[in-house]
Design a protein around this motif. Structure first.
Motif, PDB file in Angstrom:
ATOM      1  N   LEU A  44       0.827  -1.207   0.000  1.00 41.70           N
ATOM      2  CA  LEU A  44       0.000   0.000   0.000  1.00 41.70           C
ATOM      3  C   LEU A  44       0.864   1.261   0.000  1.00 41.70           C
ATOM      4  CD1 LEU A  44      -2.789  -1.002   2.557  1.00 41.70           C
ATOM      5  CD2 LEU A  44      -3.024  -0.780   0.073  1.00 41.70           C
TER       6      LEU A  44
ATOM      7  N   SER B 156       2.315   1.706  -3.434  1.00 42.80           N
ATOM      8  CA  SER B 156       1.296   2.203  -4.354  1.00 42.80           C
ATOM      9  C   SER B 156       1.078   3.696  -4.176  1.00 42.80           C
ATOM     10  CB  SER B 156      -0.010   1.442  -4.130  1.00 42.80           C
ATOM     11  OG  SER B 156      -1.050   1.966  -4.919  1.00 42.80           O
TER      12      SER B 156
ATOM     13  N   THR C 132      -1.970   2.348  -9.070  1.00 37.89           N
ATOM     14  CA  THR C 132      -2.668   1.321  -8.298  1.00 37.89           C
ATOM     15  C   THR C 132      -3.125   0.139  -9.152  1.00 37.89           C
ATOM     16  OG1 THR C 132      -4.791   2.467  -8.603  1.00 37.89           O
ATOM     17  CG2 THR C 132      -3.503   3.031  -6.648  1.00 37.89           C
TER      18      THR C 132
ATOM     19  N   LEU D 299      -1.822  -3.233  -7.965  1.00 39.78           N
ATOM     20  CA  LEU D 299      -1.987  -3.582  -6.555  1.00 39.78           C
ATOM     21  C   LEU D 299      -2.870  -4.817  -6.317  1.00 39.78           C
ATOM     22  CD1 LEU D 299      -1.215  -2.762  -3.686  1.00 39.78           C
ATOM     23  CD2 LEU D 299      -3.232  -1.284  -3.639  1.00 39.78           C
TER      24      LEU D 299
END
Length: 506
Positions: free
Chosen positions: A370, A373, A379, A382
């Motif tokens: 996270l 990202s 993202t 992810l």
């Protein structure tokens, strides 16, 4: 209105087209059913990998018929699924084998569905569950529209064979009950079948066939879960969104400072206030910290959904507050792992403690992803990388042999205690007696009578009827060899009560 919305949501993910069920797919499904009924009845081992390969062949045939090509992420999920199916072939413990089997099913579904965004990835993992029933209808339609070669000749023969089988069975049983000589002849001619096993094998046949058809049905035309729209939540005002996060960050920060003080050795004031020793303070609260870690992930997801995003300042503020919370959450993860380490060192390792340690490490990896990202501002990668990290964690957990690690840690603690103080050294047999055959090499290092007491239940389990090669594992074979070379002192329940109860923890 809700029904219409639900129908629209499902219709949006419908496949563009689905290839028809071919005879090769049906044959692969029937072969999978037969192999499942034959191989999986005796237990899990190499057989699970064999059945998985046959299912993959059927799904690959259906995908090729539909004109689909293998993509890089499809190959990644497929290789990971095969790695999970190796676990039951190597280790004997049941819990990791079940986790590996469930994980392999989810990965196979994800490999066939595909998916990039969170809805596509998360809905594809359990997507196989609602495929078997439509797959049966898919096959029925394929049989109706396809003219099989030689159908007019094959079907009458199959019907005649079925009628003959029924007649021979009925009259054969009557003749056998009427005459002993006929009964002996019938017994020599008929195959050796245990009728008590037939229902279970029939159920396994149906399960294997339907599973293979379900995956082939996905491969012929997967649902496009990525088309599912998740609209961002209504933006909140900066104050009502940021104030709770600022307060939470301050609390996390205070906890991090206290942990730093304790770790650096300047915690005399804190420890004197609590009245606990340093070790006891370090072991306290692991479970609460684990819950905090999970709740923090939920807070990050909810806060991101309703974060203000109209202006650049709003987006920067959201990134800073959420990023800071993720960084501070890593301190919570580190504190939880440190406390569990002291807990294990003082009380020994168990299955539950090892499992939560592994999960806690994975949660730390998720927070790192996270943070990465947020720093990169991208993202798209992810969802799949988070799932991949979870799969790798599950594969490593299964392949490293949890029971073997637990036994080795407890035996090492006992050996260290013997060298330190022989009079007070004890072995908590209750912690290791329920382990699987994976633990035998480590438990074999114990002195008698602790060795025999620790492996008594494992010995009873392995002394039963030997399983065929396809239903066993390397750990069980290794354990049988150890017990054959060095038999146990304890053989009966009476000896267990007389001897083992005296060698437990005092």
């Amino acid at each position: 209105m809700r029904v219409a919305v639900g129908e629209s949501w499902l219709r949006r993910s419908d496949p563009e087209r689905r290839a028809a069920a071919t005879p090769r797919v049906m044959l692969a499904a029937l072969l999978t059913g037969l192999l499942t009924a034959w191989l999986l009845y005796d237990g899990l081992g190499v057989n699970l990998l064999v059945c998985g390969v046959v299912v993959a062949v059927g799904a690959g045939t259906a995908a090729r018929t539909a004109g689909r090509r293998i993509r890089p992420w499809t190959a990644v999920w497929s290789v990971a699924a095969v790695a999970l199916l190796v676990v039951p072939a190597v280790w004997n413990a049941g819990w990791p084998a079940v986790l590996a089997a469930v994980g392999a099913l989810g990965l196979a579904s994800l490999a066939l569905h595909g998916g990039r965004r969170w809805p596509g990835v998360l809905l594809a993992l359990p997507g196989f569950l609602w495929q078997p029933v439509p797959a049966v209808g898919w096959v029925r339609v394929g049989l109706e529209v396809r003219s099989l070669p030689g159908r007019d000749r094959i079907v009458p023969v199959l019907k005649a064979l079925a009628v003959a089988a029924v007649l021979l069975t009925v009259f054969g049983l009557l003749f056998a009950s009427a005459d002993a000589g006929m009964a002996d002849l019938m017994g020599n001619l008929s195959p050796d079948l245990d009728l008590g096993r037939l229902p279970a094998r029939a159920a396994l046949f149906v399960l294997g066939t339907v599973t293979a058809l379900g995956f082939a049905h996905i491969a012929a035309g997967p649902r496009r879960w990525d088309r599912t729209e998740i609209r961002p939540g209504r933006e909140r005002r900066r104050l009502e969104w940021a104030l709770p996060l600022v307060a939470l960050n301050l609390m996390f920060g205070a906890f991090t400072v206290i942990q730093a003080v304790v770790v650096l050795g300047g915690a005399d004031a804190v420890l004197s206030t609590t009245g606990m020793s340093r070790a006891a303070y370090a072991r306290q609260g692991f479970w609460q910290l684990s819950v905090i870690t999970v709740l923090t992930l939920a807070v990050v997801a909810v806060a991101k959904r309703w974060a203000p995003r109209t202006t650049g300042a709003d987006r920067r503020l959201a990134k800073v507050l959420l990023g800071l919370l993720c960084v501070l959450a890593l301190a919570v993860v580190a504190a939880a792992l440190g406390r569990m380490w002291f807990y294990v060192d003082a009380s020994g390792l168990t299955r539950l403690r090892l499992w939560v340690l592994v999960v806690e490490v994975w949660l730390g990896v998720v927070f790192l992803l996270l943070i990465a990202s947020g720093l990169t501002g991208r993202t798209g990668w992810l969802p799949r990388v988070v799932v991949l990290s979870g799969v790798l964690t599950l594969a490593v957990y299964g392949l490293m042999g949890p029971d073997a690690i637990i036994a080795n840690q407890n035996v090492t603690r006992y050996e260290r205690a013997l060298k330190t103080d022989l009079a007070t050294a004890t072995m908590d047999l209750r912690n290791v007696r329920t382990l699987s055959a994976d633990a035998v090499p480590a438990l074999d290092r114990l002195p008698e009578p602790q060795r025999s007491c620790a492996m008594q239940l494992i010995n009873e389990d392995l002394r039963g009827k030997a399983k065929p090669w396809y239903a066993t594992d390397l750990a069980a074979a290794r354990a049988r060899q150890v017990l054959k070379e060095r038999p146990l002192l304890v053989q009966s329940p009476a000896e267990v009560r007389w001897l083992c109860d005296l060698t437990g923890p005092r």
